[in-house]
Design a protein around this motif. Structure first.
Motif: not given
Length: 60
Positions: A49-50, A55-58
């Protein structure tokens, strides 16, 4: 041996399935993620999850 999808007799051409249809159903289940090996280790889930969140955070 019986087909793991419909329990009919297997066809050597599609073994362990009875037909292309059942083989395709099984492949679809794999691709959707319906088959999974459960883990008792909560660290694996937390780390995954981390990593997904990272990866999905800008970028900052």
């Amino acid at each position: 041996m019986s087909c793991p999808i419909c329990a009919e007799k297997t066809d050597p051409k599609f073994r362990p399935f009875c037909s292309k249809r059942c083989a395709d159903i099984d492949l679809g289940r794999w691709m959707r993620g319906s088959y999974a090996i459960p883990s008792d280790d909560p660290e694996d889930a937390d780390e995954a999850l981390d990593e997904l969140e990272r990866r999905s955070s800008p970028p900052h």
